[in-house]
Design a protein around this motif. Structure first.
Motif, mmCIF file in Angstrom:
data_model
loop_
_atom_site.group_PDB
_atom_site.id
_atom_site.type_symbol
_atom_site.label_atom_id
_atom_site.label_comp_id
_atom_site.label_asym_id
_atom_site.label_seq_id
_atom_site.Cartn_x
_atom_site.Cartn_y
_atom_site.Cartn_z
ATOM 1 N N LYS A 1 2.199 -26.966 24.675
ATOM 2 C CA LYS A 1 2.568 -28.377 25.888
ATOM 3 C C LYS A 1 1.782 -28.075 27.121
ATOM 4 N N LEU A 2 1.592 -29.178 27.664
ATOM 5 C CA LEU A 2 0.792 -29.056 28.702
ATOM 6 C C LEU A 2 1.800 -29.281 30.088
ATOM 7 N N GLU A 3 1.678 -28.325 30.832
ATOM 8 C CA GLU A 3 2.566 -28.154 32.000
ATOM 9 C C GLU A 3 1.732 -28.920 33.326
ATOM 10 N N CYS A 4 2.487 -29.602 33.970
ATOM 11 C CA CYS A 4 1.992 -30.251 35.264
ATOM 12 C C CYS A 4 2.212 -29.131 36.109
ATOM 13 N N ILE A 5 0.995 -28.531 36.897
ATOM 14 C CA ILE A 5 1.120 -27.657 37.843
ATOM 15 C C ILE A 5 0.901 -28.022 39.205
ATOM 16 N N LEU A 6 0.312 -29.227 39.212
ATOM 17 C CA LEU A 6 -0.119 -29.950 40.501
ATOM 18 C C LEU A 6 -0.108 -31.546 40.145
ATOM 19 N N ALA A 7 0.738 -32.061 41.298
ATOM 20 C CA ALA A 7 0.678 -33.779 41.213
ATOM 21 C C ALA A 7 0.851 -34.043 42.576
ATOM 22 N N ARG A 8 -0.109 -35.201 43.015
ATOM 23 C CA ARG A 8 -0.072 -35.534 44.341
ATOM 24 C C ARG A 8 -0.358 -37.051 44.391
ATOM 25 N N GLY A 9 0.447 -37.759 45.274
ATOM 26 C CA GLY A 9 0.266 -39.388 45.458
ATOM 27 C C GLY A 9 1.450 -39.948 44.843
ATOM 28 N N GLU A 10 1.140 -41.306 44.503
ATOM 29 C CA GLU A 10 2.099 -42.306 44.178
ATOM 30 C C GLU A 10 2.806 -41.538 42.585
ATOM 31 N N ALA A 11 4.110 -41.476 42.775
ATOM 32 C CA ALA A 11 4.963 -41.042 41.616
ATOM 33 C C ALA A 11 4.592 -39.712 41.161
ATOM 34 N N ALA A 12 4.077 -38.959 42.151
ATOM 35 C CA ALA A 12 3.752 -37.579 41.728
ATOM 36 C C ALA A 12 4.972 -36.534 41.304
#
Length: 169
Positions: free
Chosen positions: A54-65
């Motif tokens: 699996k790929l885990e999202c550890i950082l998301a920033r911005g639109e729909a983060a």
């Protein structure tokens, strides 16, 4: 001509000067985000760490983060999963594919296209950095070139983090 324009070289130099200063790859990316936007226009940035299959999202920033943060993507699914599975960048893939079955519940999902690069080194694959745009087919070869110019530093920092190396805050 594949030479880097002088302005782009200056921005890349500023970006590279920030790596390793902020304690984690997530903090490094937050610090370079404004500079990265000068090179590659994006509405959302997501950093995915490979964990098993699996790929885990550890950082998301911005639109729909919020849609990405903390979400796992199956190996091979969406732009990020495909990029890691195939070990090559992917440009202008449909951003909604990243969400797999969850996409059906996101009726007003604003992101249309993505640019994803695998983060890997001789030590293996660590994940992917994926940028998203609200515009379809937003990315050009120059955008990919700019991301590839920082890929080895991103992968190096991600590897250090995965090994538990403590970096100064």
């Amino acid at each position: 001509d594949q030479s880097i324009p002088p302005e782009e070289g200056s921005i890349l130099s500023r970006i590279n000067s920030h790596f390793g200063k902020f304690g984690s790859i997530e903090h490094d990316l937050v610090a370079i985000e404004p500079h990265l936007k000068e090179l590659v226009p994006f509405d959302c940035l997501a950093l995915h760490r490979l964990n098993g299959d699996k790929l885990e999202c550890i950082l998301a920033r911005g639109e729909a983060a919020h849609v990405f943060l903390g979400r796992s993507i199956d190996f091979g699914v969406g732009a990020s999963g495909w990029t890691v599975a195939n070990r090559i960048p992917l440009m202008n893939a449909n951003a909604a594919l990243e969400l797999g079955a969850f996409a059906a519940s996101q009726k007003d999902f604003p992101l249309k296209s993505s640019l994803s690069i695998p983060l890997e080194s001789e030590h293996g694959s660590f994940g992917a950095l994926t940028l998203y745009s609200c515009k379809p087919n937003a990315y050009q070869p120059g955008h990919l070139r700019a991301l590839l110019a920082i890929r080895s530093r991103l992968a190096y920092q991600m590897n250090l983090d995965s090994l538990g190396h403590v970096r100064p805050d």
